[in-house]
Design an enzyme around this catalytic site. Structure first.
Site, PDB file in Angstrom:
ATOM      1  N   ASP A 130      91.356   0.621  10.358  1.00  0.00           N
ATOM      2  CA  ASP A 130      92.258   1.530  11.053  1.00  0.00           C
ATOM      3  C   ASP A 130      92.268   1.270  12.561  1.00  0.00           C
ATOM      4  O   ASP A 130      93.316   1.276  13.198  1.00  0.00           O
ATOM      5  CB  ASP A 130      91.863   2.981  10.780  1.00  0.00           C
ATOM      6  N   LEU A 165      82.472  14.573  -9.399  1.00  0.00           N
ATOM      7  CA  LEU A 165      81.277  14.972 -10.135  1.00  0.00           C
ATOM      8  C   LEU A 165      79.975  14.750  -9.366  1.00  0.00           C
ATOM      9  O   LEU A 165      78.888  14.896  -9.916  1.00  0.00           O
ATOM     10  CB  LEU A 165      81.228  14.251 -11.487  1.00  0.00           C
ATOM     11  N   MET A 186      75.897   7.088  -4.165  1.00  0.00           N
ATOM     12  CA  MET A 186      77.313   7.321  -3.870  1.00  0.00           C
ATOM     13  C   MET A 186      77.516   7.668  -2.401  1.00  0.00           C
ATOM     14  O   MET A 186      78.519   7.281  -1.799  1.00  0.00           O
ATOM     15  CB  MET A 186      77.893   8.414  -4.773  1.00  0.00           C
ATOM     16  N   GLU A 187      76.562   8.346  -1.804  1.00  0.00           N
ATOM     17  CA  GLU A 187      76.647   8.664  -0.385  1.00  0.00           C
ATOM     18  C   GLU A 187      76.557   7.392   0.455  1.00  0.00           C
ATOM     19  O   GLU A 187      77.298   7.223   1.435  1.00  0.00           O
ATOM     20  CB  GLU A 187      75.557   9.663   0.000  1.00  0.00           C
TER      21      GLU A 187
END
Length: 164
Positions: free
Chosen positions: A127, A74, A112-113
């Site tokens: 990773d 959203l 959110m970014e």
């Protein structure tokens, strides 16, 4: 208080921002990756086989901020004017702090970014280092600052203010 992503029928909905004023909006987020001291030393001395951990994590974080609307259903696609990802090495606690910043002139915020940038940069560190350390932990992902928009400025105690 009412949730903004729920419509009148209780269904998930994208917020309509068309009537919001265009303002300068900024957000900062942070997280840390805790690792073994030996792993932190390998990172800081650039001795891991996969390459420069922090350079790769920085690019991954920037890409994540730009792709946030593809990852979180959203979220609006945003034309970000600035994204940065920085790191602070905490030798005492064997942590790498990930600090992200996002900015734009627009009708909706960039929290959110900033969170996407910090979290994906942290995951990229894992990773890059997992071959030598499987006990790493990502912790304390949060927004530390946001400004612009109707609700004004929010400031949380940040890394320098509230950590051991």
């Amino acid at each position: 208080m009412q949730l903004t992503h729920i419509d009148d029928h209780g269904q998930a909905a994208m917020v309509d921002v068309a009537d919001k004023a265009i303002t300068i909006r900024e957000a900062r987020a942070e997280a840390y990756v805790e690792m073994k001291p030996e792993t932190l030393q390998l990172v800081t001395q650039n001795q891991l086989k996969k390459g420069d951990v922090l350079a790769v994590a920085r690019i991954a974080g920037i890409q994540a901020a730009k792709k946030t609307s593809d990852l979180i259903p959203l979220c609006h696609p945003l034309a970000l004017s600035k994204v940065s990802v920085d790191f602070e090495i905490d030798v005492e606690h064997s942590r790498i702090w990930v600090l992200s910043y996002c900015k734009l002139a627009g009708q909706t915020g960039v929290e959110m970014e900033a969170l996407a940038a910090a979290s994906i940069a942290a995951l990229t560190i894992i990773d890059m280092c997992k071959a030598v350390d499987q006990d790493m932990v990502v912790a304390q992902l949060c927004v530390t600052h946001k400004s612009g928009g109707r609700r004004g400025t929010y400031q949380r105690a940040s890394k320098g203010d509230n950590h051991e």
